[in-house]
Write an enzyme that holds these catalytic residues in place. Structure first.
Site, PDB file in Angstrom:
ATOM      1  N   LYS A 110       0.847  -1.202   0.000  1.00  0.00           N
ATOM      2  CA  LYS A 110       0.000   0.000   0.000  1.00  0.00           C
ATOM      3  C   LYS A 110       0.876   1.243   0.000  1.00  0.00           C
ATOM      4  CE  LYS A 110      -4.283  -1.821   0.565  1.00  0.00           C
ATOM      5  NZ  LYS A 110      -4.462  -2.853   1.597  1.00  0.00           N
ATOM      6  N   LYS A 190      -2.486 -10.825  -9.992  1.00  0.00           N
ATOM      7  CA  LYS A 190      -3.487 -11.348  -9.066  1.00  0.00           C
ATOM      8  C   LYS A 190      -4.790 -10.584  -9.259  1.00  0.00           C
ATOM      9  CE  LYS A 190      -4.625 -10.044  -4.706  1.00  0.00           C
ATOM     10  NZ  LYS A 190      -5.205 -10.210  -3.393  1.00  0.00           N
ATOM     11  N   LYS A 193      -9.479  -6.104  -6.445  1.00  0.00           N
ATOM     12  CA  LYS A 193     -10.237  -4.860  -6.579  1.00  0.00           C
ATOM     13  C   LYS A 193      -9.294  -3.683  -6.787  1.00  0.00           C
ATOM     14  CE  LYS A 193     -12.747  -6.909  -3.396  1.00  0.00           C
ATOM     15  NZ  LYS A 193     -12.903  -7.081  -1.960  1.00  0.00           N
TER      16      LYS A 193
HETATM   17  P1  ADP Z   1      -8.969  -7.794  -3.005  1.00  0.00           P
HETATM   18  O1  ADP Z   1      -7.504  -8.038  -3.252  1.00  0.00           O
HETATM   19  O2  ADP Z   1      -9.748  -7.863  -4.265  1.00  0.00           O
HETATM   20  O3  ADP Z   1      -9.223  -6.509  -2.237  1.00  0.00           O
HETATM   21  P2  ADP Z   1      -9.557  -9.077  -0.500  1.00  0.00           P
HETATM   22  O4  ADP Z   1      -8.264  -8.635   0.087  1.00  0.00           O
HETATM   23  O5  ADP Z   1     -10.814  -8.398  -0.019  1.00  0.00           O
HETATM   24  O6  ADP Z   1      -9.475  -8.987  -2.094  1.00  0.00           O
HETATM   25  O7  ADP Z   1      -9.697 -10.635  -0.284  1.00  0.00           O
HETATM   26  C1  ADP Z   1     -10.764 -11.336   0.314  1.00  0.00           C
HETATM   27  C2  ADP Z   1     -10.462 -12.817   0.302  1.00  0.00           C
HETATM   28  O8  ADP Z   1     -10.339 -13.284  -1.046  1.00  0.00           O
HETATM   29  C3  ADP Z   1      -9.120 -13.191   0.980  1.00  0.00           C
HETATM   30  O9  ADP Z   1      -9.253 -14.440   1.622  1.00  0.00           O
HETATM   31  C4  ADP Z   1      -8.166 -13.287  -0.174  1.00  0.00           C
HETATM   32  O10 ADP Z   1      -7.078 -14.124   0.105  1.00  0.00           O
HETATM   33  C5  ADP Z   1      -9.059 -13.859  -1.259  1.00  0.00           C
HETATM   34  N1  ADP Z   1      -8.572 -13.440  -2.585  1.00  0.00           N
HETATM   35  C6  ADP Z   1      -8.565 -12.178  -3.081  1.00  0.00           C
HETATM   36  N2  ADP Z   1      -8.059 -12.150  -4.333  1.00  0.00           N
HETATM   37  C7  ADP Z   1      -7.739 -13.430  -4.643  1.00  0.00           C
HETATM   38  C8  ADP Z   1      -7.186 -14.054  -5.805  1.00  0.00           C
HETATM   39  N3  ADP Z   1      -6.892 -13.354  -6.882  1.00  0.00           N
HETATM   40  N4  ADP Z   1      -6.981 -15.392  -5.771  1.00  0.00           N
HETATM   41  C9  ADP Z   1      -7.307 -16.119  -4.669  1.00  0.00           C
HETATM   42  N5  ADP Z   1      -7.831 -15.591  -3.546  1.00  0.00           N
HETATM   43  C10 ADP Z   1      -8.058 -14.261  -3.518  1.00  0.00           C
END
Ligand code: ADP
Ligand code: TRP
Length: 323
Positions: A110, A190, A193
């Site tokens: 971040k 990856k 969002k």
């Molecule tokens: P983002 O990166 O989109 O903000 P979050 O941090 O809110 O996602 O993640 C919520 C859950 O989804 C966590 O358990 C995270 O490990 C899983 N997750 C998010 N992106 C992925 C991905 N690309 N592949 C597998 N798991 C993911």
């Protein structure tokens, strides 16, 4: 076995969230005592519009229930409805070395993105540790990007136990599904969002879903030429939805050549659309009955809060703020 996981209401869930966290959580609700929550306190580190936050919480609750979370089997609540978690977070922060938090990759990322960090962002993993520890959780289903946070939670629980007494806190295990550890996004990074490269599980219309899938990055191999399936994001995403035979068929066809990438994207589009079709129907019904969704969260909060009392009492007494 206590299973627990949380997800931030920071936008509509995408396929990475679904395969990394939501689907494994839903599968585990049949295998133990499942506790799932919407991490609204955590979202305050990034969502600063109160109306947006309220909307996101309800939307995420609807999406998770539509995806198969069964409130008869799993306790489902909103994090802030169990305020004991912030008390535990403070107590845990007093056994957490600064250096441990400074090494956190998600925090460093971040900062690298140019976000000026708040104390909340820095302390984020301690609150996450409190979420897990407050419920004596054994197993935490998450995507691979959460591995370091889980290691930190284990370290914090061990440090607390070293200082105040062996076996006071349960030391949890992450459960990371290898086949979906890191789901790739449209650009191959990856899916996240924060990268604007997501496919939402409930895209507004079929047309939008298709348009997004057509944007998946590919190389410029000509239609008639053989293609390498090993590094293709189309194949990697298709694997999440298709049977082993269907995936082999696609891989063979890649190697044979003769089809353009659009052809494979169409197959991927159809498999994603069909996979989520029954859930989309359920979602439509829930959208008409948000009162039910609010009731589920209220009932879940009551149950979660009862459970939390036991651990918070144990902790208060161990550290000496209660007899
Ligand atoms: P983002 O990166 O989109 O903000 P979050 O941090 O809110 O996602 O993640 C919520 C859950 O989804 C966590 O358990 C995270 O490990 C899983 N997750 C998010 N992106 C992925 C991905 N690309 N592949 C597998 N798991 C993911
Ligand atoms: N940090 C997690 C994420 O971004 C969300 C989360 C908060 C969580 N508390 C948790 C996940 C406790 C598992 C357990 O995805």
């Amino acid at each position: 076995m206590r299973i627990l996981s949380g997800i931030q209401p920071s936008g509509r869930p995408h396929i990475g969230n679904y395969f990394g966290m939501m689907q494994p959580s839903i599968a585990l609700q049949n295998e133990g005592d499942a506790f799932y929550f919407i991490a609204d306190f955590h979202s305050l580190t990034s969502t600063h519009d109160p109306e947006q936050l309220r909307r996101n919480v309800l939307d995420l609750a609807i999406d998770f229930l539509a995806s198969g979370l069964d409130p008869e089997k799993a306790t489902f609540w909103k994090q802030s409805d169990v305020p004991e978690v912030t008390e535990l977070s403070w107590i845990l922060s007093c056994v957490t070395p600064m250096g441990m938090l400074e090494r956190c990759v998600s925090y460093k990322d971040k900062i690298a993105q140019g976000i000026s960090p708040s104390h909340g962002l820095f302390a984020y993993p301690v609150l996450q540790a409190a979420d897990i520890i407050l419920f004596d959780s054994n197993v935490v289903p998450v995507g691979k990007d959460q591995k370091q946070h889980l290691e930190l939670t284990r370290d914090i629980a061990n440090k607390f136990n070293d200082r105040y007494g062996e076996d006071l806190l349960v030391v949890p295990e992450p459960r990371i599904r290898e086949s979906a550890a890191t789901v790739p996004g449209l650009d191959g990074r990856k899916m996240s969002k924060s990268y604007d490269n997501t496919i939402e599980i409930f895209e507004e219309t079929e047309k939008k879903l298709r348009k997004k899938i057509m944007k998946i990055v590919t190389d410029s191999t000509a239609v008639e030429d053989p293609k390498d399936p090993t590094d293709s994001y189309i194949v990697q995403l298709y694997q999440l939805f298709a049977t082993t035979e269907q995936v082999s068929e696609m891989e063979d066809s890649f190697r044979a050549g003769g089809e353009g990438y659009g052809y494979y994207k169409q197959a991927l589009f159809e498999s994603i659309r069909d996979h989520f079709a029954p859930m989309r129907e359920k979602r439509e019904a829930l959208l008409q009955d948000t009162g039910y969704v609010e009731d589920v969260l209220a009932e879940g909060a009551k149950k979660a809060r009862e459970q939390a009392q036991e651990v918070i009492e144990r902790v208060r007494s161990a550290v000496g703020i209660r007899p």
